[in-house]
Scaffold this motif. Structure first.
Motif, PDB file in Angstrom:
ATOM      1  N   TYR A  28     -95.711  72.061 127.800  1.00  0.00           N
ATOM      2  CA  TYR A  28     -95.468  71.254 128.998  1.00  0.00           C
ATOM      3  C   TYR A  28     -94.787  72.067 130.101  1.00  0.00           C
ATOM      4  CZ  TYR A  28     -96.626  67.183 126.112  1.00  0.00           C
ATOM      5  OH  TYR A  28     -97.274  66.275 125.319  1.00  0.00           O
ATOM      6  N   CYS A  58     -94.244  63.387 129.844  1.00  0.00           N
ATOM      7  CA  CYS A  58     -94.586  64.170 128.646  1.00  0.00           C
ATOM      8  C   CYS A  58     -93.398  64.980 128.137  1.00  0.00           C
ATOM      9  CB  CYS A  58     -95.751  65.109 128.947  1.00  0.00           C
ATOM     10  SG  CYS A  58     -97.270  64.291 129.481  1.00  0.00           S
ATOM     11  N   ALA A  60     -94.516  72.145 121.779  1.00  0.00           N
ATOM     12  CA  ALA A  60     -94.820  71.116 122.777  1.00  0.00           C
ATOM     13  C   ALA A  60     -94.033  71.370 124.059  1.00  0.00           C
ATOM     14  CB  ALA A  60     -94.501  69.734 122.219  1.00  0.00           C
ATOM     15  N   LYS A  61     -92.768  71.746 123.933  1.00  0.00           N
ATOM     16  CA  LYS A  61     -91.952  72.030 125.116  1.00  0.00           C
ATOM     17  C   LYS A  61     -92.530  73.199 125.905  1.00  0.00           C
ATOM     18  CE  LYS A  61     -87.677  70.319 122.998  1.00  0.00           C
ATOM     19  NZ  LYS A  61     -86.350  70.690 122.450  1.00  0.00           N
ATOM     20  N   LYS A  75     -90.516  63.402 126.117  1.00  0.00           N
ATOM     21  CA  LYS A  75     -90.758  62.973 124.741  1.00  0.00           C
ATOM     22  C   LYS A  75     -91.007  64.149 123.789  1.00  0.00           C
ATOM     23  CE  LYS A  75     -92.736  58.532 126.189  1.00  0.00           C
ATOM     24  NZ  LYS A  75     -93.892  57.608 126.146  1.00  0.00           N
ATOM     25  N   ALA A  76     -91.060  65.353 124.318  1.00  0.00           N
ATOM     26  CA  ALA A  76     -91.356  66.526 123.490  1.00  0.00           C
ATOM     27  C   ALA A  76     -90.177  66.868 122.597  1.00  0.00           C
ATOM     28  CB  ALA A  76     -91.713  67.715 124.370  1.00  0.00           C
ATOM     29  N   ARG A  89    -102.836  66.276 123.791  1.00  0.00           N
ATOM     30  CA  ARG A  89    -102.342  67.335 124.684  1.00  0.00           C
ATOM     31  C   ARG A  89    -103.509  68.168 125.207  1.00  0.00           C
ATOM     32  NH1 ARG A  89     -97.713  68.320 121.204  1.00  0.00           N
ATOM     33  NH2 ARG A  89     -98.574  70.297 120.485  1.00  0.00           N
ATOM     34  N   ASP A 141     -93.841  61.953 121.368  1.00  0.00           N
ATOM     35  CA  ASP A 141     -94.791  62.876 121.977  1.00  0.00           C
ATOM     36  C   ASP A 141     -96.198  62.607 121.445  1.00  0.00           C
ATOM     37  OD1 ASP A 141     -95.768  64.945 123.489  1.00  0.00           O
ATOM     38  OD2 ASP A 141     -95.137  66.532 122.105  1.00  0.00           O
TER      39      ASP A 141
END
Length: 236
Positions: free
Chosen positions: A116, A103, A112-113, A106-107, A40, A34
């Protein structure tokens, strides 16, 4: 990698957002895992600016189309608005595909999840602003799906986490604007605010700076929606 990040920033300064998104897509492709928070944030800026002109243009043409002074040109404006709406939908689809297929895959971290999944929900919501009929129903349901998934993915995040608060802000707007459900919108905003308030003393300065601006927007929306609900009850 660093050269592409630099060029993405250059494209941002030059307001060449199609190029900026292209550079960012290359960065995501080249990353083994990520991307970091800075990238981001660049993704967020690039994607938002890619469609901001079309969102604004669509609303402007709609306002002119609805103006009785220009009734003779209503069909021309409607056709032009449709063209802009197709461009908006195409760019939103581009963003969704980048985030969903590259994206999100790869989180690893929960934040991060959430970032996205929320973004996918957002761009389905932006598509819905100019959609009609079956397309409107489909993108509305997709927005709901990804906002729900983002909410579940954020269960373990602190209630004052800015990404989690931003999700609550946008999810509540979704219910208010697309579902016409002000009660559910208020519930999401209120629950998020109450959770953040309970833990506000635990925030450090950086967390507070990021969180407080979103908290203020949540409060403003909540106050407005509750006032509208109260006025609606009075009208009855």
């Amino acid at each position: 990698m660093e050269a592409k990040i630099f060029m993405a920033r250059v494209a941002d300064q030059a307001e060449r957002y199609v190029d900026m998104v292209d550079f960012l897509e290359q960065i995501v492709d080249d990353s083994e895992g990520d991307v970091n928070t800075d990238v981001r944030n660049l993704l967020s800026v690039g994607f938002k600016n890619l469609i901001s002109g079309q969102r604004s243009a669509w609303k402007t043409v709609q306002a002119i189309e609805q103006n009785k002074k220009y009734a003779d040109y209503q069909s021309d404006c409607e056709s032009y608005r449709g063209k802009i709406g197709e461009e908006l939908a195409s760019n939103c689809e581009k963003v969704i595909n980048i985030v969903k297929d590259k994206c999100l895959q790869k989180a690893q971290e929960d934040e991060a999840k959430v970032f996205y999944l929320k973004m996918i929900g957002d761009y389905y919501r932006y598509t819905a602003e100019s959609a009609t009929g079956d397309q409107l129903a489909a993108v509305t349901e997709n927005a709901l799906k990804y906002y729900d998934e983002a909410t579940k993915a954020g269960d373990n995040l602190k209630p004052y986490n800015s990404t989690k608060l931003g999700l609550a802000l946008n999810f509540s707007v979704f219910y208010y604007e697309l579902k016409n459900d002000s009660s559910k919108a208020c519930s999401i905003a209120e629950e998020s605010l109450n959770g953040a308030k309970e833990k506000i003393d635990e925030m450090d300065n950086e967390e507070a700076r990021d969180a407080l601006s979103i908290i203020e927007l949540l409060k403003e929306n909540l106050d407005l929606w509750k006032e509208e609900e109260a006025n609606g009850d009075d009208d009855e």
